[in-house]
Structures are given as structure tokens and as C-alpha cells.
Design a protein around this motif. Structure first.
Motif, PDB file in Angstrom:
ATOM      1  N   GLY A  72       0.754  -1.099  -0.099  1.00  0.00           N
ATOM      2  CA  GLY A  72      -0.019  -0.009  -0.109  1.00  0.00           C
ATOM      3  C   GLY A  72       0.807   1.414  -0.101  1.00  0.00           C
ATOM      4  O   GLY A  72       1.983   1.370   0.596  1.00  0.00           O
ATOM      5  N   ASP A  95      -4.930   5.815  -6.500  1.00  0.00           N
ATOM      6  CA  ASP A  95      -5.720   4.484  -6.391  1.00  0.00           C
ATOM      7  C   ASP A  95      -5.627   3.722  -7.699  1.00  0.00           C
ATOM      8  O   ASP A  95      -5.490   2.407  -7.851  1.00  0.00           O
ATOM      9  CB  ASP A  95      -6.886   4.473  -5.927  1.00  0.00           C
ATOM     10  CG  ASP A  95      -7.253   3.381  -5.085  1.00  0.00           C
ATOM     11  OD1 ASP A  95      -6.623   2.646  -4.349  1.00  0.00           O
ATOM     12  OD2 ASP A  95      -8.521   2.991  -5.436  1.00  0.00           O
ATOM     13  N   ARG A 101      -4.201   0.217  -4.474  1.00  0.00           N
ATOM     14  CA  ARG A 101      -3.446   0.135  -3.390  1.00  0.00           C
ATOM     15  C   ARG A 101      -2.836   1.518  -2.651  1.00  0.00           C
ATOM     16  O   ARG A 101      -2.124   1.794  -1.635  1.00  0.00           O
ATOM     17  CB  ARG A 101      -1.772  -0.388  -3.561  1.00  0.00           C
ATOM     18  CG  ARG A 101      -1.857  -1.707  -4.128  1.00  0.00           C
ATOM     19  CD  ARG A 101      -0.590  -2.561  -4.428  1.00  0.00           C
ATOM     20  NE  ARG A 101      -0.111  -1.944  -5.810  1.00  0.00           N
ATOM     21  CZ  ARG A 101       1.185  -1.388  -5.910  1.00  0.00           C
ATOM     22  NH1 ARG A 101       1.874  -1.127  -4.882  1.00  0.00           N
ATOM     23  NH2 ARG A 101       1.507  -0.880  -7.225  1.00  0.00           N
ATOM     24  N   ALA A 102      -3.949   2.591  -2.779  1.00  0.00           N
ATOM     25  CA  ALA A 102      -3.761   3.753  -2.308  1.00  0.00           C
ATOM     26  C   ALA A 102      -4.465   4.195  -0.937  1.00  0.00           C
ATOM     27  O   ALA A 102      -5.306   3.604  -0.709  1.00  0.00           O
ATOM     28  CB  ALA A 102      -4.105   4.834  -3.591  1.00  0.00           C
ATOM     29  N   GLY A 103      -3.794   4.916  -0.334  1.00  0.00           N
ATOM     30  CA  GLY A 103      -4.339   5.816   0.992  1.00  0.00           C
ATOM     31  C   GLY A 103      -3.830   6.937   0.977  1.00  0.00           C
ATOM     32  O   GLY A 103      -3.306   7.511   0.069  1.00  0.00           O
ATOM     33  N   TRP A 104      -4.248   7.843   1.922  1.00  0.00           N
ATOM     34  CA  TRP A 104      -3.862   9.006   2.178  1.00  0.00           C
ATOM     35  C   TRP A 104      -3.666   9.564   3.726  1.00  0.00           C
ATOM     36  O   TRP A 104      -4.979   8.865   4.610  1.00  0.00           O
ATOM     37  CB  TRP A 104      -4.516  10.200   1.504  1.00  0.00           C
ATOM     38  CG  TRP A 104      -5.987  10.199   1.828  1.00  0.00           C
ATOM     39  CD1 TRP A 104      -6.984   9.611   1.866  1.00  0.00           C
ATOM     40  CD2 TRP A 104      -6.576  11.495   2.254  1.00  0.00           C
ATOM     41  NE1 TRP A 104      -8.308   9.882   2.428  1.00  0.00           N
ATOM     42  CE2 TRP A 104      -8.008  11.110   2.585  1.00  0.00           C
ATOM     43  CE3 TRP A 104      -6.286  12.854   2.357  1.00  0.00           C
ATOM     44  CZ2 TRP A 104      -9.001  12.168   2.845  1.00  0.00           C
ATOM     45  CZ3 TRP A 104      -7.130  13.724   2.960  1.00  0.00           C
ATOM     46  CH2 TRP A 104      -8.506  13.313   3.194  1.00  0.00           C
ATOM     47  N   TRP A 144     -15.831  10.309  -4.344  1.00  0.00           N
ATOM     48  CA  TRP A 144     -15.581   8.948  -4.795  1.00  0.00           C
ATOM     49  C   TRP A 144     -16.534   8.264  -5.083  1.00  0.00           C
ATOM     50  O   TRP A 144     -16.619   7.239  -5.912  1.00  0.00           O
ATOM     51  CB  TRP A 144     -14.535   8.327  -3.873  1.00  0.00           C
ATOM     52  CG  TRP A 144     -13.364   8.988  -3.620  1.00  0.00           C
ATOM     53  CD1 TRP A 144     -12.471   9.476  -4.534  1.00  0.00           C
ATOM     54  CD2 TRP A 144     -12.391   9.014  -2.441  1.00  0.00           C
ATOM     55  NE1 TRP A 144     -11.362  10.016  -4.192  1.00  0.00           N
ATOM     56  CE2 TRP A 144     -11.195   9.788  -2.774  1.00  0.00           C
ATOM     57  CE3 TRP A 144     -12.452   8.598  -1.035  1.00  0.00           C
ATOM     58  CZ2 TRP A 144     -10.169   9.907  -1.830  1.00  0.00           C
ATOM     59  CZ3 TRP A 144     -11.736   8.814  -0.041  1.00  0.00           C
ATOM     60  CH2 TRP A 144     -10.539   9.415  -0.439  1.00  0.00           C
ATOM     61  N   PRO A 188     -12.510   4.839  -7.408  1.00  0.00           N
ATOM     62  CA  PRO A 188     -11.643   4.227  -7.358  1.00  0.00           C
ATOM     63  C   PRO A 188     -11.582   2.761  -7.371  1.00  0.00           C
ATOM     64  O   PRO A 188     -12.770   2.199  -6.869  1.00  0.00           O
ATOM     65  CB  PRO A 188     -10.857   4.937  -6.207  1.00  0.00           C
ATOM     66  CG  PRO A 188     -11.698   6.169  -5.804  1.00  0.00           C
ATOM     67  CD  PRO A 188     -12.893   6.025  -6.470  1.00  0.00           C
ATOM     68  N   GLN A 190     -10.604   0.647  -4.968  1.00  0.00           N
ATOM     69  CA  GLN A 190     -11.153   0.401  -3.665  1.00  0.00           C
ATOM     70  C   GLN A 190     -12.304   0.970  -3.300  1.00  0.00           C
ATOM     71  O   GLN A 190     -12.716   0.737  -2.075  1.00  0.00           O
ATOM     72  CB  GLN A 190     -10.154   0.857  -2.652  1.00  0.00           C
ATOM     73  CG  GLN A 190      -8.656   0.278  -2.822  1.00  0.00           C
ATOM     74  CD  GLN A 190      -7.726   0.748  -1.697  1.00  0.00           C
ATOM     75  OE1 GLN A 190      -7.435  -0.183  -0.814  1.00  0.00           O
ATOM     76  NE2 GLN A 190      -7.189   1.836  -1.939  1.00  0.00           N
ATOM     77  N   PRO A 193     -10.269   5.063  -1.133  1.00  0.00           N
ATOM     78  CA  PRO A 193      -8.921   4.755  -0.633  1.00  0.00           C
ATOM     79  C   PRO A 193      -8.947   4.922   0.583  1.00  0.00           C
ATOM     80  O   PRO A 193      -9.758   5.500   1.520  1.00  0.00           O
ATOM     81  CB  PRO A 193      -8.068   5.936  -1.468  1.00  0.00           C
ATOM     82  CG  PRO A 193      -9.044   6.234  -2.786  1.00  0.00           C
ATOM     83  CD  PRO A 193     -10.448   6.138  -2.349  1.00  0.00           C
ATOM     84  N   THR A 341      -5.291  -5.445  -2.887  1.00  0.00           N
ATOM     85  CA  THR A 341      -5.413  -3.966  -2.507  1.00  0.00           C
ATOM     86  C   THR A 341      -5.033  -3.713  -1.048  1.00  0.00           C
ATOM     87  O   THR A 341      -5.026  -4.742  -0.344  1.00  0.00           O
ATOM     88  CB  THR A 341      -7.218  -3.586  -2.723  1.00  0.00           C
ATOM     89  OG1 THR A 341      -7.969  -4.074  -1.735  1.00  0.00           O
ATOM     90  CG2 THR A 341      -7.461  -4.057  -4.124  1.00  0.00           C
TER      91      THR A 341
END
Length: 362
Positions: A72, A95, A101-104, A144, A188, A190, A193, A341
Motif C-alpha cells: 500500500g 488508487d 493500493r492507495a491511501g492518504w 469517490w 477508485p 477500492q 482509498p 488492494t
């Protein structure tokens, strides 16, 4: 006995600001990300702020994304002085390019010096900034969701790209901004994200309880971490959330440059953490770090750890090659990423689209 949940591990790959060419090249970040990926860590973070020189974390991890496969990617994104619409679009883009595999890691900007860089408004008190950050998290989730999963048609025979009936206006009005929507980026992979918030400072705890999937807490002792975790879970429940969907990670700076600490006379085990100006710190060897992780997680104090190496390349290498390997050998941490993911790594379900749910109940 506490319920033992799967151990979650994450690491920061940034370091103190430097001005050499290698620090500004992509190769360094790709190397560290691949090292963390080899250790099957859930995610890496890359710190960023308006008050320090350096590259944009979100852009860097967008470059790292195609050079990695499973880990991630969670850049720090400052919500102050930035447009929420642009924030949500940039994180959604990460993402997509990382294939889910994205987050923030949401953060705020509180200094007058940083406010002067933009010249739009003066600095605000921390509580107001974190309320705004919560609104950014909320409107991002709405944006999103503003595209339904099957909104894209891509019908070349008719020239229709999207089904407009499956796009939704978010019509959000916050204290400092309004957003109509819909997004310009499709929903996205996911769905949403992963949102990460550091709740160590106190002012961010309410925002974390309402909006975060992962919360970082600075604690020098397991009982402090356990109290913070329980408080966050209780707050989340008061907001109508299932506390079991919240992942609380202890945030530690680790310095693995020395060896293991010998047990001093009269002590059952050596002291492992101290709390300084930079927050809780561990200094010692990788084996003792594995013991600390085992003790804290096994006792139910936290769901896992977010570890910031004092020296990124040295300490991350020792973390992966020794600490993580030892935890894997003991069966306490996985040896591979079971999903594709970041949500799957963390055991979090893909959120249902709020607008689709609303239509189904109307």
C-alpha cells in the motif's frame, strides 16, 4: 483474554530533509518501497508538509506505484490551503495507477509562515483545522462515490462514455468550502482509498474517529496505547461506526543502529521506549523490537505498528530482514500479501456506494 487480531505493520520511507541529488531521485524511493514490500508490510507512508523542502509525496508515490506490485502507498496530504476537489481527484488517481493500493494520511497546516506561501487566508487554530480536515474527508468520500461502479459505458458505437444517470452531485457545503461535484475521476478500485489520521496530538482524535480507516497513536507504553485505542473505538461507535473497522497502530520512531540492550540487574526486561520531543522512540536491536511488537500486540494494546526509521535505508533493512523475519518465523506476521488492494491487506471491506444505497432505500 484479549482477542488477537492479525498484526498490521507499516513504515515511513521518508527521512530528514536533504538536498543531494539522490534524495530527489525516484530510485531511492523505489528501492525503499520494494524493500518494505519484500517484508509484506501493509503499507508505506511518505511524509510531507508545506513547512519543509522536498518533493510532493503524492507525486512521488504515483511514480513508485508502477515499480511495486502489492504494498500500500500512503502519502501525507495537507488539507489546509488546498482544494478538496483536487485532493480527492489526486488520491483517486493514485488508487487507479496503483491498482487499488492507495491511501492518504490527512494532515493540517497551522503556521502563519505556511499560510503566507498561499496568501489566501491566515493560519487558524488546530481544532478548526481538524474540523475542516474532517469535512475534506467526508466530501472526498462523497466524490469517490459520485460515480457508480458501472457508470462507465465506453460504447464506441454510440460515442457514449458514461451513463449520466449514474453520476451524482454531492452538493456539499462546509465551513470553508462548497463542492457540487460529481468527480472527474471514476470511482477508485477500492471504492474509497484508505484514510489514515495521526491522532497523537489530541485535536485530530474526533476527525479520526469519524472518518479514518487507520489511526496512528503515539504511545511510549502499551497501557497508553491500549487506552488510546479504546477511546478511539468508543468515539467511533458513538458516530455509528463499527469499531472493528478501525485499525489503530502505535507510531514509533525506531533507531536500530545499536545492538540489543542487556538486561540490567533488578529488571525483568530492558526498557525499550522513551518519549522525547519527536514522540515515542525505540532504540535498540531488531530482536528486542520484535519482542516489543509481540508483547504490545499480543496483549491487545494495538492492532499493529507504524514505524519511522531514524535512518531510512539502514533501519528499514534491519526491520525487514531481522524483526519482520523473526515475527514471520514465529507465525505472528504473514509471509506474503494475501490480497491485491490495501483494504484487503488491512482486512477492510470495500465500501458500498452511498448513493446506490440511498436509491435502494428510497
Amino acid at each position: 483474554m484479549p482477542v488477537i487480531r492479525p498484526l498490521r505493520l507499516a513504515a515511513e520511507i521518508g527521512g530528514p530533509p536533504r538536498h543531494d541529488a539522490a534524495h530527489f531521485g525516484a530510485a531511492r524511493y523505489v528501492e525503499l518501497a520494494r524493500l518494505a514490500e519484500r517484508g509484506a508490510l501493509d503499507f508505506i507512508t511518505l511524509q510531507d508538509s508545506f513547512g519543509r523542502p522536498g518533493l510532493d509525496a503524492l507525486a512521488v508515490l504515483s511514480r513508485v506505484a508502477p515499480a511495486t506490485e502489492r504494498i500500500g502507498l500512503v502519502p501525507t496530504v495537507t488539507t489546509t490551503h488546498t482544494e478538496p476537489f483536487h485532493v480527492s481527484s489526486a488520491v483517486a488517481t493514485l488508487d487507479w495507477v496503483s491498482r487499488g493500493r492507495a491511501g492518504w494520511l490527512a494532515d493540517v497546516s497551522a503556521s502563519e509562515a505556511e499560510a503566507a506561501l498561499f496568501g489566501r487566508r491566515s493560519a487558524a487554530p488546530a481544532p478548526a483545522l481538524w474540523r475542516e480536515a474532517g469535512e475534506v474527508a467526508e466530501v472526498s468520500a462523497r466524490l469517490w462515490d459520485s460515480w457508480e461502479d458501472d457508470a462507465e459505458i465506453r460504447d464506441t458505437s454510440t460515442g457514449r462514455f458514461v451513463d449520466r444517470d449514474k453520476l451524482h452531485y454531492v452538493d456539499f457545503e462546509g465551513a470553508t468550502f462548497t463542492v457540487r461535484g460529481p468527480a472527474i475521476v471514476p470511482r477508485p478500485p477500492q471504492g474509497r482509498p484508505v484514510t489514515v489520521v495521526d491522532a497523537t496530538g489530541g485535536h485530530s482524535a474526533e476527525t479520526a474517529a469519524r472518518h479514518a480507516d487507520v489511526v496512528l497513536v503515539g504511545a511510549g507504553r502499551p497501557e497508553e496505547a491500549a487506552a488510546a485505542r479504546e477511546s478511539l473505538r468508543s468515539r467511533a461507535a458513538r458516530h455509528g461506526r463499527d469499531p472493528d473497522t478501525l485499525r489503530v497502530l502505535a507510531a514509533l520512531t525506531i533507531d536500530l543502529g545499536g545492538g540489543e540492550r542487556p538486561v540490567e540487574p533488578g529488571l525483568e526486561s530492558p526498557p525499550r521506549t522513551t518519549t522525547g520531543a519527536g514522540g515515542p522512540q525505540y532504540r535498540g536491536g531488531p530482536v528486542d523490537l520484535a519482542e516489543l511488537i509481540t508483547d504490545w500486540h499480543g496483549g491487545g494494546a494495538v492492532d499493529g505498528f507504524h514505524l519511522t526509521p531514524a535512518e531510512p535505508r539502514r533501519d528499514l533493512e534491519r526491520l525487514v530482514n531481522c524483526t519482520v523475519s523473526l515475527l514471520q518465523h514465529r507465525g505472528l506476521f504473514r509471509t506474503f500479501h494475501p490480497g491485491g488492494t490495501l483494504r484487503e491487506h488491512l482486512g477492510l471491506a470495500r465500501p458500498a456506494n452511498q448513493y446506490t444505497l440511498a436509491e435502494g432505500t428510497s
